[in-house]
Each structure stands twice: as structure tokens, then as C-alpha cells.
Design an enzyme around this catalytic site. Structure first.
Site, PDB file in Angstrom:
ATOM      1  N   LYS A   1       0.847  -1.197   0.000  1.00 36.75           N
ATOM      2  CA  LYS A   1       0.000   0.000   0.000  1.00 36.75           C
ATOM      3  C   LYS A   1       0.887   1.253   0.000  1.00 36.75           C
ATOM      4  O   LYS A   1       0.689   2.163  -0.783  1.00 36.75           O
ATOM      5  CB  LYS A   1      -0.916  -0.031   1.224  1.00 36.75           C
ATOM      6  CG  LYS A   1      -1.845   1.149   1.312  1.00 36.75           C
ATOM      7  CD  LYS A   1      -2.825   0.996   2.470  1.00 36.75           C
ATOM      8  CE  LYS A   1      -3.615   2.290   2.649  1.00 36.75           C
ATOM      9  NZ  LYS A   1      -4.535   2.243   3.772  1.00 36.75           N
TER      10      LYS A   1
ATOM     11  N   GLU B   1      10.433  -4.707   4.574  1.00 39.34           N
ATOM     12  CA  GLU B   1      10.551  -6.097   4.134  1.00 39.34           C
ATOM     13  C   GLU B   1      10.270  -6.215   2.631  1.00 39.34           C
ATOM     14  O   GLU B   1      11.021  -6.866   1.883  1.00 39.34           O
ATOM     15  CB  GLU B   1       9.539  -6.984   4.880  1.00 39.34           C
ATOM     16  CG  GLU B   1       9.787  -7.131   6.362  1.00 39.34           C
ATOM     17  CD  GLU B   1       9.068  -6.075   7.196  1.00 39.34           C
ATOM     18  OE1 GLU B   1       8.778  -4.976   6.670  1.00 39.34           O
ATOM     19  OE2 GLU B   1       8.813  -6.358   8.389  1.00 39.34           O
TER      20      GLU B   1
ATOM     21  N   GLY C   1      -4.926  -1.978   4.934  1.00 36.43           N
ATOM     22  CA  GLY C   1      -4.089  -3.099   4.479  1.00 36.43           C
ATOM     23  C   GLY C   1      -4.731  -4.455   4.715  1.00 36.43           C
ATOM     24  O   GLY C   1      -4.771  -5.310   3.833  1.00 36.43           O
ATOM     25  N   ARG C   2      -5.269  -4.651   5.915  1.00 38.75           N
ATOM     26  CA  ARG C   2      -5.828  -5.972   6.248  1.00 38.75           C
ATOM     27  C   ARG C   2      -7.230  -6.180   5.686  1.00 38.75           C
ATOM     28  O   ARG C   2      -7.831  -7.219   5.891  1.00 38.75           O
ATOM     29  CB  ARG C   2      -5.787  -6.193   7.763  1.00 38.75           C
ATOM     30  CG  ARG C   2      -6.450  -5.104   8.580  1.00 38.75           C
ATOM     31  CD  ARG C   2      -6.091  -5.225  10.049  1.00 38.75           C
ATOM     32  NE  ARG C   2      -6.586  -4.096  10.839  1.00 38.75           N
ATOM     33  CZ  ARG C   2      -5.942  -2.944  11.011  1.00 38.75           C
ATOM     34  NH1 ARG C   2      -4.766  -2.757  10.426  1.00 38.75           N
ATOM     35  NH2 ARG C   2      -6.456  -1.986  11.751  1.00 38.75           N
TER      36      ARG C   2
ATOM     37  N   GLU D   1      -4.847  -7.077  14.669  1.00 38.83           N
ATOM     38  CA  GLU D   1      -4.353  -5.741  14.313  1.00 38.83           C
ATOM     39  C   GLU D   1      -5.507  -4.731  14.393  1.00 38.83           C
ATOM     40  O   GLU D   1      -5.292  -3.545  14.623  1.00 38.83           O
ATOM     41  CB  GLU D   1      -3.721  -5.747  12.907  1.00 38.83           C
ATOM     42  CG  GLU D   1      -2.729  -4.609  12.691  1.00 38.83           C
ATOM     43  CD  GLU D   1      -1.960  -4.695  11.388  1.00 38.83           C
ATOM     44  OE1 GLU D   1      -2.549  -4.466  10.325  1.00 38.83           O
ATOM     45  OE2 GLU D   1      -0.732  -4.978  11.424  1.00 38.83           O
TER      46      GLU D   1
ATOM     47  N   HIS E   1      -4.253 -33.247  17.029  1.00 37.74           N
ATOM     48  CA  HIS E   1      -3.090 -34.003  17.492  1.00 37.74           C
ATOM     49  C   HIS E   1      -2.000 -33.072  18.012  1.00 37.74           C
ATOM     50  O   HIS E   1      -0.843 -33.478  18.124  1.00 37.74           O
ATOM     51  CB  HIS E   1      -2.573 -34.893  16.360  1.00 37.74           C
ATOM     52  CG  HIS E   1      -3.615 -35.877  15.913  1.00 37.74           C
ATOM     53  ND1 HIS E   1      -3.762 -37.116  16.494  1.00 37.74           N
ATOM     54  CD2 HIS E   1      -4.601 -35.772  14.992  1.00 37.74           C
ATOM     55  CE1 HIS E   1      -4.783 -37.748  15.928  1.00 37.74           C
ATOM     56  NE2 HIS E   1      -5.317 -36.946  15.016  1.00 37.74           N
TER      57      HIS E   1
ATOM     58  N   LYS F   1       9.299  -0.744  14.314  1.00 35.75           N
ATOM     59  CA  LYS F   1       9.916  -0.325  13.044  1.00 35.75           C
ATOM     60  C   LYS F   1      10.961   0.765  13.297  1.00 35.75           C
ATOM     61  O   LYS F   1      12.058   0.734  12.735  1.00 35.75           O
ATOM     62  CB  LYS F   1       8.847   0.233  12.090  1.00 35.75           C
ATOM     63  CG  LYS F   1       7.863  -0.776  11.555  1.00 35.75           C
ATOM     64  CD  LYS F   1       6.925  -0.086  10.556  1.00 35.75           C
ATOM     65  CE  LYS F   1       5.720  -0.950  10.225  1.00 35.75           C
ATOM     66  NZ  LYS F   1       4.713  -0.255   9.434  1.00 35.75           N
TER      67      LYS F   1
END
Ligand code: F6P
Length: 540
Positions: A206, A212, A266-267, A352, A383, A504
Site C-alpha cells: 500500500k 521487508e 491493508g488488512r 491488528e 493431534h 519499526k
């Protein structure tokens, strides 16, 4: 701003909880043969059974009064009306416009955003058709065989989850890869398998500043340029972003950029051009079905009365447990291997959004907010961590998700999967009493307490007819609106994420030391760890 925990509805719920906490789900079911019919809802091909929850009709009535106190309906109207409900960033929250399949305009600052939404969808569709149909070729004239989505958070989790979820609808001559982590191993391990001449990179960010993503995109570009030269970038890189200037600086032409808008969080962005990898995988028509599924849920959430409203019902049940029972966790358990990344996707969507400690006007909240969400596909989770769900001292409300039919009906597998889906929520709810243990089989007295299941552990069951694009759209939108309604009741802003900023900033401060620059003065732990890293990196 109203403190929801001081309202009459909240006080009434606190008293009601004291009465109902003594009642076992066994008794609730035994006392009402109509319980399943009363406490289940459906919308199209999505069915919600919420009968295995620690509630009765009075609980729901009180919870719905709480929603009225918080004016969830008013906040919903504001969201759909394009008001700047993300108050700390002064932004509208209009991901619902991205999947608006009606003719209704959607306004931000008085301007209809729908023509722009449709233009980007058309641009995406033309590009996806060209790549899928083979008219878009690499710089050396080869067909594209591999698509690498580079992004992180909302620019990765959504496309990665959905491409896997809808793999039966995927074009078979394209293979999809997702690179997110700044750990160089992620991009290196991915590139190792690929041929530059047949690889397309979709750089999704965005902001187009995320550390990253920029690091991974730069490494990918260097790899491609080394093999094919700088001119090849135009045929092998496209970008998805709101930041046209940064995309240009990176060297991607505006024709190869797919835009979106600051009113898309973003999400919540999978429905925008951020879904380009998904559209490349399943094609524009199925992508349209995916949007249509979400739109159906949007219309339902916006218009259905509280008693029939699926997202609101899930939201209220979640609040009941977080705030009145004090249960801080929530498990999402898809009995569908292709939804393996769905819990991770929802972690961002939920944690978030609602992992907030101050109200919309900046005051500390006086009650708990979003739960810790986790999950794994069934039956694998059975399991691993289900032991704690069944007999541990913490109670973890859970959502079980399954599809009645599978695109891949393989022998007995799907009935086996569904039997487990049904058995687990039954075991959690009803448990196994001491008497049942003793009557079931000869058992050594010392083992009896170990074999007792307390039960009374709540869950929802969400059943799809099948996991297709439309159903996936509905399922995601169901959770999005659940999260929204909870945020409104808690009085928090579900659409900012200031909590990710400090890390950050600190990483930026620490990096120079790791790259041989001047050491930063910090606390003794960070300095000590930096020294240790320095010693080991000097002599690997
Ligand atoms: O983690 C913070 C965050 O801003 C997320 O909200 C977002 O999805 C992610 O980083 C990636 O951001 P961008 O798409 O700008 O690269």
C-alpha cells in the site's frame, strides 16, 4: 464518549452471567429440543450453528441491547456512507465499495468511488487474461509460468490464503509463490527454483515503503536484471500500491501499476488490486464471484435485523466471552486443509484491528478488547493443542469451519474429516462424566479422573456448502463485520495500527550497528545481544 461498561445493558449482562455460568450446555440442550433451530442462522450457502454456546434467549436479548447502546447500526451506516470512521488517520473505511456489485454509488468526500473501483478491476482483468491466456510474455518471449507475490501483512496474507483456499479453481499452468519475510532465506529459497525468463513478480505494498517488501523486491529485481538485463523489468514486474511516485522510483511503469486508495486498510485490501495474484490464479470471472460473496454478506450485515444478523451474532457471542467470562483466547479451526492459512489471515484481521488499549478518543479502555486468536486446520490441530481445549484449565471458545462437499472428494476422506468436525464440538460441549467413563469400559480407578471431560466448552460451527470463491468471499466478510461490530461496542478504532510503529523505528535505529556503523546507546539487553551477535558474525 460513552463507556460501554457503565451502561445498563452491561450491568445486566454481568448479573445474567452469574446465573448462567452455573448451567451446563448439557442442561441447555436437554431443556430445549428446539435449541439447534433457535440458535442457528443461514445466508445462502453459509450456515451458522451457535447453539453450543453458553447462552440462552435472554443472553442474546441483553447482548443485542448492548449493540443498541453502542449504536452498531449507526456506525455501520457511517462505514457504508464513507465517513472518516478511522478517526486517528482521518480516513474512510470503504472496503465494502471494492465488492459493491450493485449500482449504488459509494461516496467518499461526496465523490462516487465506484467508477475508479471498476476501472482498476477492468485493468486487473485485462492483465490477468493476458497472462493466463499467454498474450503477455516475458522479455525473451516465453510464457509466464511462475508468479511471485512480494508483500507482507495485508499485502501477503490475503492473497496467499485465498490462492491456496481456491486452488481447485486455479489455472494449472501457473504456479504461485508468496515471499514476505525480510529473512533473506525466504526470497533466496523461492528464487532458487525459478527461471527469470518465465517469472512474473507482483510487488504489493500500500505504502511502497515497507522495509521487508522493498528489500525483497530489490533482491528480486537484481536477480532478474543479472539474468535478462534492465529492460526486462517492464515485462516481469508489476506493482500494486497507492503510492504511484514510489512505484515509478522503483522502475515500474505506470501501465504496470494497479492502484487503490487510502480508504482501503491493508488488512481489508484483498478485494482491491491487492487481490491481483488471486485474480491471476482463478481468473476475473471467479474473482467476481469472490467479490459477489462478500457483497452478499455486506448487504446482509447492513440490512438484516439483529436477530438474523450473522456477523453481529458472532460479534456479540465473542464479547460475551471476552468481557463477561474473561476468556482471552479464540480458536479458529478450519476442517479444510485449503484454509490452512485462514487462521493466520484472521490473526491480522482481528488482532491488528481490535488489539487496542485506548478508546477512539484516546482514553484507556475500561474493559478487555480483542482476544488472542490462533488456529490450525483440523484434524492436524487435534493431534497438537486440542488436549488443552478439552481438559485444560483455560477455556478457549472456538469456531469450527467446514464445507459439506469438497472439490476433491477422495475416497472416504471427506466423511472422515466431517466426522471429526462434528465430534470435536460435541466433545467440547457435552464432555464425558465420571459415570459415563465408568460405564463405558473397565477402567482402573486411578485413571478415571484423567478420562473425564468437563465439557461446557463453547463453539460455533460454520458450515459452507462447498469452498468456492463465492463462499470464501462470504466467510471473510462475515469475520470482517464481526470484528467491526466488536470494535464499535468496545469504543475503539479498529482501522489503525499504531502498535506496529515502535518496533519499526527501533529496528531502523539498531540496523546501523549491525552493518558496522556506530553502536547505538541502548539498554544493556539490546547492547549485550548486539555484542554477542557481533562476535558470532565476525567468526561465523
Ligand atoms: O504491519 C503493519 C502494516 O501496515 C499492515 O497493516 C499492512 O498490511 C502491512 O504493514 C504492509 O503494509 P504495506 O502494504 O504498506 O506494505
Amino acid at each position: 464518549m460513552k463507556d460501554i461498561s457503565k451502561t445498563p445493558a452491561w450491568v445486566a449482562l454481568t448479573a445474567h452471567k452469574r446465573a448462567i455460568e452455573r448451567v451446563h450446555l448439557r442442561d441447555l440442550f436437554a431443556g430445549d429440543p428446539q435449541r439447534f433451530a433457535k440458535f442457528s442462522l443461514s445466508l445462502g450457502n453459509l450456515f451458522l450453528d451457535f447453539s453450543k454456546n453458553r447462552l440462552d434467549g435472554e443472553t442474546l436479548r441483553l447482548l443485542r441491547t448492548l449493540a443498541v447502546e453502542a449504536d452498531v447500526a449507526g456506525a455501520t451506516a457511517k462505514m457504508f456512507g464513507g465517513e472518516a470512521i478511522n478517526n486517528t488517520e482521518n480516513r474512510a473505511v470503504l472496503h465494502v465499495a471494492l465488492r459493491n456489485r450493485s449500482d449504488r454509488p459509494m461516496l467518499v468526500d461526496g465523490k462516487d468511488v465506484m467508477p475508479g473501483v471498476r476501472a482498476v478491476l477492468a485493468h486487473m482483468g485485462a492483465f490477468a487474461d493476458a497472462v493466463r491466456g499467454g498474450t503477455w510474455k516475458g522479455a525473451t518471449g516465453n510464457l509466464i509460468r511462475d508468479v511471485v507475490n512480494i508483500g507482507i501483512g495485508g499485502s501477503d496474507l490475503g492473497p496467499a490464503m485465498a490462492v491456496q483456499a481456491l486452488s481447485p479453481y486455479q489455472q494449472k499452468n501457473l504456479t504461485f509463490h508468496f515471499v514476505s519475510n525480510v529473512d533473506g532465506a525466504h526470497i533466496a529459497d523461492t528464487l532458487e527454483k525459478l527461471d527469470p525468463a518465465t517469472t512474473l513478480f507482483v510487488i504489493v505494498s500500500k505504502t511502497f515503503t515497507t522495509q521487508e517488501t522493498m528489500a525483497n523486491a530489490g533482491t528480486a529485481r537484481d536477480w532478474l536484471v543479472r539474468a535478462l538485463g534492465a529492460d526486462a523489468v517492464a515485462k516481469h514486474f508489476v506493482a500494486v500500491s497507492t503510492n504511484a511516485a514510489k512505484v515509478r522510483d522503483f522502475g515500474i511503469a505506470s501501465d504496470n501499476m494497479f492502484g487503490f486508495w487510502d480508504w482501503v486498510g491493508g488488512r481489508y485490501s484483498l478485494w482491491s488490486a491487492v487481490g491481483l495474484s488471486l485474480m491471476l490464479a482463478i481468473g476475473p470471472t471467479q474473482f467476481g464471484n469472490f467479490l459477489a460473496g462478500a457483497h452478499e454478506m455486506d448487504e446482509h450485515f447492513r440490512t438484516a435485523p439483529p436477530e438474523q444478523n450473522l456477523p453481529l451474532t458472532l460479534a456479540l457471542i465473542g464479547i460475551w466471552y471476552v468481557n463477561f467470562f474473561g476468556w482471552s483466547h479464540h480458536a479458529v479451526l478450519p476442517y479444510e486443509q485449503r484454509l490452512a492459512r485462514f487462521p493466520a489471515y484472521l490473526q491480522q484481521a482481528d488482532m491488528e484491528s481490535n488489539g487496542k488499549g485506548v478508546t477512539r478518543d484516546g482514553k484507556p479502555v475500561s474493559h478487555a478488547t480483542g482476544p488472542i486468536l490462533f488456529g490450525e486446520p483440523g484434524t492436524n490441530g487435534q493431534h497438537a493443542f486440542y488436549q488443552l481445549l478439552h481438559q485444560g484449565t483455560q477455556i478457549v471458545p472456538a469456531d469450527f469451519i467446514a464445507a459439506a462437499t469438497s472439490a476433491t472428494e477422495t475416497g472416504r476422506h471427506h466423511p472422515l474429516l466431517l466426522a471429526n468436525f462434528l465430534a470435536q464440538s460435541e466433545a467440547l460441549a457435552f464432555g464425558r462424566t465420571l459415570v459415563e467413563v465408568v460405564e463405558a469400559e473397565p477402567v482402573a480407578p486411578a485413571l478415571v479422573p484423567h478420562k473425564v471431560f468437563p465439557g461446557n466448552r463453547p463453539s460455533n460451527s460454520i458450515l459452507l456448502r462447498t469452498l468456492d470463491p463465492h463462499a470464501l468471499g462470504m466467510l471473510i466478510a462475515l469475520y470482517e463485520h464481526k470484528i467491526f461490530a466488536q470494535g464499535v461496542i468496545w469504543g475503539i478504532n479498529s482501522f489503525d495500527q499504531w502498535g506496529v510503529e515502535l518496533g519499526k523505528v527501533l529496528a531502523g535505529r539498531i540496523l546501523p550497528t549491525l552493518e558496522g556503523g556506530t553502536a547505538v546507546a541502548g539498554n544493556s539487553s539490546t547492547s549485550g545481544l548486539l555484542d554477542q551477535i557481533g562476535r558470532w558474525r565476525a567468526k561465523p
